[in-house]
Design an enzyme around this catalytic site. Structure first.
Site: not given
Length: 335
Positions: A28-29, A60, A135, A168
């Site tokens: 999501d970055d 994000s 993440n 993450s």
């Protein structure tokens, strides 16, 4: 025997029955993430066939939201100006045809990867494994899990019958071209992620059985220092010490921001299913250890005394059957 036993054993021996596998990565970055591309490079160098389909820009906090763009072209430049404005909304990285961007949410990127990029441009159509992340920042506890685009993308893959691992770290955002040393945080997070992913792959009986159907893994990595290769990996559960938000008034009247609720809410931390003896991932990461939590897509219909008590109250609506409609099915509701 707990799943973590096999993982830790494989981390030492790396001697399972599964070698190079087909992997789809997302995050999501953004597709220019240093964490993402460092792990991609390590997996590729280890002999895995890896494709990336990740957001053109950071996404994000989107959770499992599936948002497909209605624009055929990018209205602005992609992350770090890697692709100019006006380029197609989906396409390959200028320097690596295995790395793709898409102007959509993390879960949407996974679906575009599965249903467009891989079938049309890769030498495999269905990956053996989906990886999301690593993440920037941890995704700890059930509440944050529902918010995280990293988690949402992994969950989307698991729902599509593909094993997934959400990864993450605790480092800050960095462009992939700014990762210049093995001492960089992005390299360390990727190296630890690689160790875990490679261990799970190597301990699998075959490429099509990396995880049981409907199962995925949530991995959270604490801040890493010079001893990062020896940080212990602990099997955890998502509940236990987990945080949930509360609304805090902002400086401007009518605006709000968030803070972690204190004291921590009992609802998000009650153990209702599974092994209640496992520690919570939030506290494990706070202790400087790596947490590894299994999740399943089937969190419905818990079988507990509380469930039976609730269903007895609903017997009228379910035709007198607890949990089933019976031959009569649901009775109609009239106010």
């Amino acid at each position: 025997m707990r799943f973590i036993t096999a993982i830790l054993g494989a981390a030492l021996a790396l001697s399972g029955g599964c070698n190079g596998v087909n992997i789809l990565m997302g995050n999501d970055d953004g597709f220019g993430s240093g964490n993402l591309r460092q792990l991609y490079e390590m997996l590729t160098n280890a002999g895995h066939n890896v494709y990336i389909v990740a957001p053109a820009l950071p996404q994000s906090g989107q959770g499992g939201r599936v948002d497909f763009t209605t624009e055929a072209n990018l209205t602005g430049p992609a992350q770090y100006n890697l692709v100019p404005a006006g380029a197609p909304s989906v396409g390959p990285d200028p320097v690596d045809s295995h790395i793709w961007y898409y102007n959509g949410t993390p879960a949407a990127c996974i679906f575009v990867g599965l249903d467009y990029v891989l079938p049309n441009f890769a030498d495999f159509k269905v990956p053996d494994l989906v990886l999301t992340g690593p993440n920037y920042g941890t995704n700890l506890g059930p509440f944050v899990w529902t918010l995280s685009g990293t988690a949402g993308a992994a969950y989307a893959a698991t729902a599509r019958s593909i094993p997934a691992i959400a990864l993450s770290g605790s480092n800050k955002a960095v462009a992939y071209f700014d990762v210049n040393s093995t001492a960089d945080d992005a390299f360390r997070v990727a190296a630890v992620s690689f160790k875990i992913v490679e261990s799970i792959i190597k301990s699998a009986p075959s490429a099509n059985a990396i995880l049981p159907l409907g199962y995925g893994v949530n991995v959270n990595i604490p801040p890493l220092f010079d001893n990062y290769t020896t940080v212990p990996i602990i099997q955890t559960r998502m509940t236990g010490g987990a945080e949930v938000d509360e609304a805090i008034p902002g400086k401007t009247p009518g605006t709000f921001t968030w803070a972690n609720l204190s004291p921590r809410a009992l609802g998000v931390n009650r153990c209702l299913n599974g092994d209640c003896s496992l520690p919570g991932e939030t506290d494990v990461v706070a202790q400087g250890k790596i947490s590894l939590s299994l999740y399943t897509v089937d969190y419905t219909a818990p079988a507990t005394p509380e469930t039976k008590s609730v269903m007895r109250r609903f017997a009228f609506f379910t035709g007198g059957k607890q949990g089933h409609g019976g031959k009569r099915g649901l009775r109609s509701w009239r106010a």
